[in-house]
Design a protein around this motif. Structure first.
Motif, PDB file in Angstrom:
ATOM      1  N   GLU A 203      -4.042   0.944   8.597  1.00 56.89           N
ATOM      2  CA  GLU A 203      -4.305   0.080   7.262  1.00 56.89           C
ATOM      3  C   GLU A 203      -3.126   0.240   6.339  1.00 56.89           C
ATOM      4  O   GLU A 203      -2.804  -0.832   5.631  1.00 56.89           O
ATOM      5  CB  GLU A 203      -5.382   1.011   6.410  1.00 56.89           C
ATOM      6  CG  GLU A 203      -6.681   0.820   6.759  1.00 56.89           C
ATOM      7  CD  GLU A 203      -7.291  -0.595   6.443  1.00 56.89           C
ATOM      8  OE1 GLU A 203      -7.137  -0.982   5.407  1.00 56.89           O
ATOM      9  OE2 GLU A 203      -8.144  -1.003   7.090  1.00 56.89           O
ATOM     10  N   LEU A 204      -2.435   1.321   6.499  1.00 58.14           N
ATOM     11  CA  LEU A 204      -1.190   1.477   5.607  1.00 58.14           C
ATOM     12  C   LEU A 204       0.339   1.357   5.967  1.00 58.14           C
ATOM     13  O   LEU A 204       1.174   1.161   5.060  1.00 58.14           O
ATOM     14  CB  LEU A 204      -1.480   2.942   4.899  1.00 58.14           C
ATOM     15  CG  LEU A 204      -2.573   3.106   3.905  1.00 58.14           C
ATOM     16  CD1 LEU A 204      -2.682   4.674   3.942  1.00 58.14           C
ATOM     17  CD2 LEU A 204      -2.500   2.381   2.750  1.00 58.14           C
ATOM     18  N   LYS A 205       0.374   1.579   7.145  1.00 63.35           N
ATOM     19  CA  LYS A 205       1.989   1.637   7.756  1.00 63.35           C
ATOM     20  C   LYS A 205       2.604   0.401   7.181  1.00 63.35           C
ATOM     21  O   LYS A 205       3.930   0.642   6.878  1.00 63.35           O
ATOM     22  CB  LYS A 205       1.943   1.625   9.122  1.00 63.35           C
ATOM     23  CG  LYS A 205       1.549   0.208   9.979  1.00 63.35           C
ATOM     24  CD  LYS A 205       1.887   0.681  11.277  1.00 63.35           C
ATOM     25  CE  LYS A 205       1.446  -0.883  11.969  1.00 63.35           C
ATOM     26  NZ  LYS A 205       1.326  -0.723  13.470  1.00 63.35           N
TER      27      LYS A 205
ATOM     28  N   SER B 115       1.969  -1.352   4.341  1.00 61.13           N
ATOM     29  CA  SER B 115       1.475  -1.859   2.965  1.00 61.13           C
ATOM     30  C   SER B 115       2.146  -1.014   1.941  1.00 61.13           C
ATOM     31  O   SER B 115       2.517   0.113   2.051  1.00 61.13           O
ATOM     32  CB  SER B 115      -0.236  -1.358   2.735  1.00 61.13           C
ATOM     33  OG  SER B 115      -0.570  -1.590   1.556  1.00 61.13           O
TER      34      SER B 115
END
Lengths: 702, 332
Positions: free
Chosen positions: B46-48, B50
């Protein structure tokens, strides 16, 4: 003779000046209620008699009258309300054996003609023959266009144990929707009516109310030790010989009347001093924002009355402060509060079903013995219910059919007031009545965040606009009518600009106060004030269940590679480019990188993942600080941007200003070229730590 | 010997078993890591890439938490099943290691040695398993059922009350009563385990019943030891929480520092648990009626212990080497 003439002249002048001094009615007064009611504390009932004068506002001849008998919703388990709610509303449970009902004991014209034989129950919404919340009486002669009719109705209202807004608990009485109340006759062209008809819906679990404006004069007789509060201004009270006191309340330009009585109330009164609580600079700023004169924007004094239970007396200041913020900001932004009083009722403990409910010039709040620090539920409920004086009280939309126009608009407005007046709120989860925020620093949030998050799961089931009882379920009604509307209005605000939106809301309020607007009327004002057709917005975000989700799907920056193969140069010579040539070129590019003059082929792909098509801003930021801004119209599902620059992309982002509050996924709104693991490691280690603690606690049990 | 002295000696014994700390911590961390791995995978996906990762590294984001919960709501049952499964594995491992731990604390040397520990693990596993079933019944009756009964009584009593203050005071009292009963049941089954090891009992029911007798006969002391151990745990919480709160956690270095701190806290909790056991062993040995021999047939295993380290022959007059621990009451 001269004397007589002078006398006649002076009487005439006096009469004229009296007429000119009398405040002009703010609404078309369709109804005039004169009610005498007596509370019977033993029977938990109200015995009443009402004289109703109804003006036929249409050009139709009206042959029957329809009435709401809301209390019959609590008569038995077969009422539409009980069937829909399962005997449970807003966390409160209906108690068996403590039913409520209303009996119309007599209904006559002022001529004495008895309408009772013609009386029958209607169930226009669901054909539930057991529902008795709508009554019709057939007239011997029709009411002519713009004619009036006067009826005398005797009724007996048995109050339920407080469950859904109204009833008793111990000696606490919250008496709402308690008298036979005439429906709204809508002539052809009014709202959605294509022909003259009564708009008189049954009482549903998820619906609120709709009524015409008028004047109320109500005499309430209660035991003398009871403290009473009601809609309007108390004109006086006089004790009776039987140990009761009769309180007289009057109010014009309202569409309902509610009252409360409890011997344990502490009555407090303070003045909302407009000159003290608003500064010239604030008035001037708002005047500029909404495009009105400072005189139009300035406020008037209001008498604030608080009926609070002794256990909560220490929280009186918080109630008054929140109410002051409500009076101030709603007044400045939309228009001044026109009534002389506003009464806040603190419901009894365990009478939570009566909490958080609005009535004209009176509303119920709700707090606990140990409230969280402000702004908490206390402030939120005071400001929200006060806000309903605007979105329900003065702008009289039909809550049965378009709940977003009151609850949603009010949630939007409440959020703006809380954030402006108090700043971010703290997340507070009480345990055994004790707020955790007292002991640990809690998560702070703005109302927009909560409205957005509460919206996430809702949009797949219903449109925002729908008959209140026809949503998928109560949750969908709640989410669509409250936070989803608030988030949608906030998105609209971001799209048209703060000033334009402030003027839209102001214009909507000014044009529709004391009237009955529809969603179309609001949309027309949006188009008019914004100066453009915003139909696309309403079609997609109000009359649709599609979701809005834009994402940056791909970001890449690479040096162009030498293509392998055989190539003909302009002279016709054929040359082969080999792997060695490519390696050599890559080496040269690596060297030039050190010199900072290497070129990169960069690519960004933006996708529309949801069904809502809205133009969205796209920003690409490069490592050298260069920035590329554009707009993706969203018409097709995706678009690609290519760049050839001597620098790599740092990141690409859609909606960088966070204007689209209803976007369901913010994490995919941006994409960086480099990966970031800090947050992932940090939150994974925290999660692991929580699991470790959970296991350690388990160890203590084994 | 006072409860405080018992507690101090207990701490001393727990201090001497650092290998045991490490073993129990490792067991805890490995299992938690299994649960954390899927979370790492999902968060990473999800975040790497973002920008939200940057803000999440600085502080908690309600926006992301809400979105995450919404997106993975359907996966919640699977996650809970995984955590429950890990919990069950942990229970089994705890049953194993508790036997070893008590064997270590009750042997003559009172030091961690692999043979004593692992032998204890094997020897007492099934007894503790049976005791766990008995304990579940006791917890069910005395904690869950009592809580239910008291709740319904309180609800009935306070139904007509119109003051929240009074209702809350009664509810808090109910909670305190239930918490106290929980502590007593917890103590009873701790001593039942101690009894099964020291007296070489086999019957879980008998151990529980005699433990009840023991706890109530020596209620002040058993409760005092329990409270001292509990306060020790609270002390660690009071130290850890503000520290974790004030430390910045947005750089790689600080994230590592906080992770180490978290693991130290888990080690501290392990230490507290060991202090519970060691103090309870010492208290039981000191108060056992006239060092009465075990009434049940001794288990076969203790004979295989190394000389001088038999858990069946604890030395009631054991004292730590001079200078290593607080003075000990010679009357033990």
């Amino acid at each position: 003779m001269k004397k007589t003439l002078l006398m006649i002249l002076s009487v005439w002048v006096g009469l004229l000046s009296a007429i000119s001094l009398a405040p002009a009615a703010l609404s078309q007064q369709v109804v005039q209620y004169q009610i005498a009611a007596r509370l019977d504390p033993q029977a938990k009932a109200v015995v009443g008699s009402e004289t109703l004068t109804w003006l036929n506002p249409s050009s139709d001849e009206v042959r029957e009258l329809q009435f709401h008998l809301y209390l019959n919703a609590f008569k038995n388990e077969k009422s539409t309300f009980m069937r829909e709610s399962g005997g449970q509303l807003r966390g409160d449970q209906a108690e068996e054996g403590k039913w409520g009902y209303i009996d119309v004991q007599s209904i006559k014209l002022d001529s004495g003609y008895d309408l009772k034989p013609s009386m029958k129950f209607l169930h226009p919404d669901d054909d539930n023959a057991d529902d008795q919340t709508v009554m019709v009486a057939t007239l011997p002669e029709p009411v002519r266009p713009n004619g009036t009719i006067t009826l005398k109705i005797d009724f007996y209202s048995k109050l339920p144990r407080v469950f859904a807004r109204t009833g008793y608990f111990g000696n606490f009485y919250m008496v709402g929707q308690w008298f036979p109340k005439i429906g709204v006759y809508e002539s052809s062209g009014m709202r959605y009516a294509t022909r003259g008809q009564w708009n008189c819906h049954q009482f549903h679990a998820t619906s609120e109310f709709y009524a015409d404006y008028g004047a109320y004069h109500v005499d309430l007789t209660v035991p003398s030790n009871y403290v009473v509060g009601a809609t309007g201004v108390e004109q006086g009270n006089h004790p009776n010989k039987d140990g009761t006191t009769t309180h007289t309340f009057v109010q014009e330009d309202v569409h309902d009347f509610a009252w409360t009585a409890d011997p344990t109330y502490i009555r407090m009164e303070r003045l909302f001093d407009a000159s003290r609580l608003t500064t010239a600079a604030e008035i001037s700023d708002v005047a500029r924002l909404v495009g009105r004169s400072p005189e139009d924007v300035s406020l008037q004094n209001v008498r604030m009355i608080l009926l609070i239970h002794p256990e909560h007396a220490a929280q009186a200041d918080r109630h008054f402060r929140a109410l002051e913020y409500g009076l101030k900001y709603f007044g400045l932004w939309y228009g001044r509060y026109p009534y002389p009083t506003i009464t806040v009722v603190d419901p009894a403990y365990k009478a939570g079903g009566a909490a958080g409910m609005e009535y004209p010039t009176l509303f119920t709040a709700g707090t606990g013995w140990l409230p969280s620090s402000p702004p908490s539920g206390l402030e939120e409920v005071v400001i929200h219910e006060f806000g309903h004086q605007y979105w329900y009280g003065m702008v009289g939309s039909n809550e049965f059919e378009e709940s977003w126009l009151d609850e949603g608009f009010n949630t939007y407005s409440t959020s703006q007031v809380i954030d402006t007046a108090y700043g971010p709120s703290s997340l507070s989860i009480p345990f055994m009545g004790i707020p955790f925020s007292w002991f640990i620093s809690s998560i702070k949030y703005f109302e927009d965040t909560v409205n957005r998050l509460e919206t996430l799961g809702s949009t797949r089931r219903d449109y925002i606009v729908r008959n209140a009882w026809e949503y998928y379920d109560q949750t969908s009604y709640g989410v669509n009518s409250y936070p989803r509307t608030a988030a949608t209005l906030r998105t609209l605000q971001h799209l048209v600009g703060d000033q334009t939106f402030a003027r839209i809301m102001r214009t909507y309020f000014e044009r529709w106060r004391f009237k009955h607007p529809t969603s179309n009327d609001f949309r027309a004002i949006v188009n008019e004030v914004a100066g453009r057709d915003m139909k696309w917005f309403f079609d997609q975000l109000v009359y649709s269940s599609n979701i809005l989700d834009y994402a940056v799907d791909k970001v890449s920056s690479e040096r162009p590679k030498l293509s392998l193969g055989l190539f003909d140069d302009p002279s016709g010579k054929r040359k082969e480019v080999t792997e060695d040539d490519r390696k050599k070129q890559e080496k040269e590019a690596a060297d030039s990188k050190k010199r900072n003059d290497s070129l990169f082929e960069s690519e960004v792909i933006v996708r529309r993942l949801g069904g809502v098509v809205v133009p969205v801003d796209v920003r690409v930021v490069f490592e050298n600080g260069e920035q590329f801004d554009t707009t993706f119209d969203g018409q097709y599902r995706w678009t690609r941007y290519k760049f050839l620059k001597p620098t790599k992309i740092r990141y690409a982002e859609v909606d960088p200003e966070h204007r689209l509050l209803v976007d369901v996924n913010l994490a995919n709104n941006s994409r960086t070229l480099e990966t970031h693991h800090r947050a992932v490691v940090k939150w994974t280690s925290k999660f692991m730590f929580w699991i470790q603690n959970l296991l350690m606690s388990l160890m203590a049990l084994v | 010997m006072t409860a405080w002295e018992i507690f101090c000696q207990g701490r001393y014994l727990a201090n001497r078993t650092k290998k045991l700390w490490f073993l129990l911590w490792l067991m805890n961390a490995l299992l938690a890591a299994v649960a954390a791995l899927p979370v790492f995978g999902v968060l990473n996906a999800e975040l790497k890439n973002s920008l939200m990762a940057a803000s999440l590294a600085d502080r908690f984001s309600l926006d992301f938490a809400g979105e995450f919960a919404f997106k993975y709501w359907d996966s919640l049952p699977s996650a809970l099943i995984l955590i429950a499964a890990l919990g069950m594995v942990y229970v089994v491992l705890t049953l194993l290691t508790t036997g070893g731990t008590l064997a270590v604390f009750s042997c003559t040397e009172r030091r961690f040695t692999a043979p004593v520990f692992f032998k204890g693990c094997g020897t007492y596993f099934w007894r503790f398993f049976r005791l766990l079933i008995v304990a579940a019944i006791f917890y069910g009756i005395f904690v869950v059922a009592l809580n239910g009964v008291l709740s319904s009584l309180v609800n009935k009593l306070t139904r007509p009350w119109t003051q929240q203050r009074l209702v809350l005071l009664v509810s808090w009292t109910r909670l305190l009563v239930v918490a106290f009963v929980f502590i007593v049941v917890n103590m009873v089954f701790d001593y039942a385990k101690v009894r099964l090891v020291i007296d070489e009992g086999r019957s879980a029911v008998m151990a529980a019943l005699r433990s009840i007798k023991f706890v109530f006969r020596n209620f002040k002391k058993t409760l005092a030891v329990f409270v001292f151990c509990m306060l020790l745990g609270l002390l660690f919480i009071v130290i850890y929480n503000p520290l974790e709160h004030v430390l910045p956690q947005h750089t790689r270095r600080w994230i590592i520092v906080v992770f180490v701190l978290q693991q130290l806290f888990i080690l501290a909790r392990t230490y507290v648990r060991l202090t519970f056991f060691s103090s309870e062993v010492l208290l039981y040995e000191s108060l056992r009626p006239s060092h009465a021999p075990a009434q049940e047939a001794p288990a076969a295993v203790p004979t295989t212990f190394e000389a001088g380290s038999s858990p069946s022959s604890p030395s009631a007059s054991w004292t730590p080497p001079p200078g290593e621990a607080p003075a000990i009451d010679p009357t033990i």
